[in-house]
Write a protein that holds these residues in place. Structure first.
Motif, PDB file in Angstrom:
ATOM      1  N   GLY A 125      -5.488  -1.500  -5.794  1.00  0.00           N
ATOM      2  CA  GLY A 125      -5.123  -1.508  -7.208  1.00  0.00           C
ATOM      3  C   GLY A 125      -4.896  -0.087  -7.680  1.00  0.00           C
ATOM      4  O   GLY A 125      -4.102   0.657  -7.098  1.00  0.00           O
ATOM      5  N   VAL A 126      -5.598   0.309  -8.738  1.00  0.00           N
ATOM      6  CA  VAL A 126      -5.483   1.681  -9.241  1.00  0.00           C
ATOM      7  C   VAL A 126      -6.337   2.582  -8.340  1.00  0.00           C
ATOM      8  O   VAL A 126      -7.563   2.483  -8.334  1.00  0.00           O
ATOM      9  N   GLU A 127      -5.708   3.443  -7.591  1.00  0.00           N
ATOM     10  CA  GLU A 127      -6.446   4.284  -6.653  1.00  0.00           C
ATOM     11  C   GLU A 127      -6.721   5.678  -7.210  1.00  0.00           C
ATOM     12  O   GLU A 127      -7.679   6.328  -6.796  1.00  0.00           O
ATOM     13  N   LYS A 128      -5.901   6.112  -8.166  1.00  0.00           N
ATOM     14  CA  LYS A 128      -6.147   7.419  -8.775  1.00  0.00           C
ATOM     15  C   LYS A 128      -5.319   7.534 -10.038  1.00  0.00           C
ATOM     16  O   LYS A 128      -4.168   7.099 -10.087  1.00  0.00           O
ATOM     17  N   ILE A 129      -5.906   8.115 -11.068  1.00  0.00           N
ATOM     18  CA  ILE A 129      -5.170   8.457 -12.284  1.00  0.00           C
ATOM     19  C   ILE A 129      -4.810   9.939 -12.195  1.00  0.00           C
ATOM     20  O   ILE A 129      -5.671  10.784 -11.947  1.00  0.00           O
ATOM     21  N   ILE A 130      -3.539  10.239 -12.371  1.00  0.00           N
ATOM     22  CA  ILE A 130      -3.054  11.620 -12.257  1.00  0.00           C
ATOM     23  C   ILE A 130      -3.103  12.293 -13.624  1.00  0.00           C
ATOM     24  O   ILE A 130      -2.559  11.766 -14.599  1.00  0.00           O
ATOM     25  N   GLU A 131      -3.754  13.442 -13.681  1.00  0.00           N
ATOM     26  CA  GLU A 131      -3.811  14.213 -14.926  1.00  0.00           C
ATOM     27  C   GLU A 131      -2.755  15.311 -14.894  1.00  0.00           C
ATOM     28  O   GLU A 131      -2.822  16.232 -14.081  1.00  0.00           O
ATOM     29  N   ASP A 174       0.836  -1.206   0.000  1.00  0.00           N
ATOM     30  CA  ASP A 174       0.000   0.000   0.000  1.00  0.00           C
ATOM     31  C   ASP A 174       0.870   1.254   0.000  1.00  0.00           C
ATOM     32  O   ASP A 174       0.592   2.228   0.721  1.00  0.00           O
ATOM     33  N   GLN A 175       1.895   1.251  -0.853  1.00  0.00           N
ATOM     34  CA  GLN A 175       2.834   2.372  -0.893  1.00  0.00           C
ATOM     35  C   GLN A 175       2.256   3.603  -1.581  1.00  0.00           C
ATOM     36  O   GLN A 175       2.764   4.704  -1.407  1.00  0.00           O
ATOM     37  N   LYS A 176       1.251   3.381  -2.395  1.00  0.00           N
ATOM     38  CA  LYS A 176       0.622   4.471  -3.149  1.00  0.00           C
ATOM     39  C   LYS A 176       1.653   5.241  -3.986  1.00  0.00           C
ATOM     40  O   LYS A 176       1.661   6.469  -4.041  1.00  0.00           O
ATOM     41  N   ARG A 177       2.504   4.473  -4.652  1.00  0.00           N
ATOM     42  CA  ARG A 177       3.499   5.075  -5.540  1.00  0.00           C
ATOM     43  C   ARG A 177       2.849   5.501  -6.855  1.00  0.00           C
ATOM     44  O   ARG A 177       1.888   4.879  -7.319  1.00  0.00           O
ATOM     45  N   PRO A 211      -0.128   8.035 -15.771  1.00  0.00           N
ATOM     46  CA  PRO A 211       0.393   8.040 -14.399  1.00  0.00           C
ATOM     47  C   PRO A 211      -0.710   7.654 -13.425  1.00  0.00           C
ATOM     48  O   PRO A 211      -1.815   8.198 -13.479  1.00  0.00           O
ATOM     49  N   ALA A 212      -0.424   6.699 -12.545  1.00  0.00           N
ATOM     50  CA  ALA A 212      -1.450   6.218 -11.630  1.00  0.00           C
ATOM     51  C   ALA A 212      -0.865   5.966 -10.249  1.00  0.00           C
ATOM     52  O   ALA A 212       0.303   5.578 -10.115  1.00  0.00           O
TER      53      ALA A 212
END
Length: 314
Positions: free
Chosen positions: A280-286, A248-251, A273-274
């Motif tokens: 799993g995929v917690e956020k897609i960075i725009e 759960d590093q959230k890299r 970038p996610a």
């Protein structure tokens, strides 16, 4: 309870990923492969290396898919890799593999749905964006639990080439590669730095373009040298992805993820970038892309859509 990671496909990529994962002690490993006893043999060999390498992990292998049961993570590398034709000296593009690997991936997805219904699936088989769509279609899993490992590999190649060029530590190179995996990938010079120093302060734009071209054809370069697909870097990038999820590093790791409006794209798996964590995929960075970068990403997106259309799904 110990994590369980299944390697669906124990060829070069699958077995080498297992090697990296064992060294990281991320959980117990289960190797599956259809070819006779190859998975069992590789698992036993790797298990026996534990005392010398200094890792503790239970590692098993089988040609029966039930071995993947209850896995937290399933890495799928099964399928036909790119190999050089001994007569022509050429090798097939990723897109040419789609029909063969679609059948393999559909079979794999059915087994994963049956034996590991709560798993996060990491797809490595090419063409990777299309194969992610196959997993989604067959399993019906939430899309945040389907991740294509491509951007991590393309990014590590990009960083390695820059470090080689400048004679600096790879640890000080920061950069991103997004878009489709392969020739249409999109490295981002505006988001590339050496310990915070913009890359174009240290290298000419012309030379950077040459490095970007080499990155885009990095897989083909290795196929030309070896006669078959690369696996060390791909396996290391896969292990990096899994580590971020299980710890759960959230890299922020460029990955093939399912879009729902991000960057103007919808219902398409593409490299972006996610943030990767336990879900799993917690956020897609725009990101703010310049005109040229966005144009290249749009071109890459269209290329991916053309390949995905070949699957024949509605």
């Amino acid at each position: 309870m110990q994590n369980k990671i299944a390697l669906y496909g124990a060829g070069n990529v699958g077995a080498t990923t297992a090697h990296w994962l064992a060294q990281k002690e991320l959980g117990d490993l289960a190797l599956f492969d259809i070819y006779e006893q190859s998975a069992e043999g590789k698992a036993l060999d790797l298990m026996q290396s534990g005392p010398a390498a200094g890792f503790d992990a239970k590692i098993t292998g089988s040609n029966h898919p039930e071995i993947i049961a209850d896995a937290n993570i399933v890495v799928v590398s099964a399928g036909v890799p790119r190999r050089k034709d001994p007569e022509t000296g050429k090798y097939p593009g990723r897109d040419e593999l789609i029909k063969i690997n679609q059948v393999v991936m559909e079979q794999a997805a059915k087994k994963i749905k049956c034996y590991a219904p709560d798993s996060i699936v990491i797809v490595v088989t090419n063409p990777i964006e299309a194969m992610c769509h196959v997993v989604k279609e067959v399993t019906g899993f939430p899309t945040e639990r389907i991740i294509g490992q491509a951007g991590a590999l393309d990014t590590t190649r990009y960083k390695a080439f820059i470090a080689m060029e400048l004679g600096v530590s790879v640890k000080d190179v920061n950069g991103l590669v997004i878009g489709g995996h392969g020739d249409a990938m999109v490295p981002l010079p505006t988001h590339t730095t050496i310990s915070g120093i913009p890359i174009l302060d240290l290298i000419s734009e012309k030379r950077l373009e040459e490095i970007i071209h080499r990155t885009a054809h990095g897989g083909g370069e290795i196929v030309n040298l070896l006669g078959y697909s690369s696996y060390y870097a791909a396996a290391a990038a896969t292990a990096q992805t899994i580590e971020s999820i299980l710890k759960d590093q959230k890299r922020l790791i460029p990955s093939v993820v399912y879009t729902q409006g991000e960057y103007g794209y919808t219902d398409l798996f593409i490299g972006l970038p996610a943030i990767l964590g336990c879900n799993g995929v917690e956020k897609i960075i725009e990101l703010n892309l310049d005109f040229d970068e966005k144009a290249k990403l749009d071109h890459s997106m269209n290329a991916v859509k053309d390949v995905v259309a070949l699957l024949g799904y509605n």
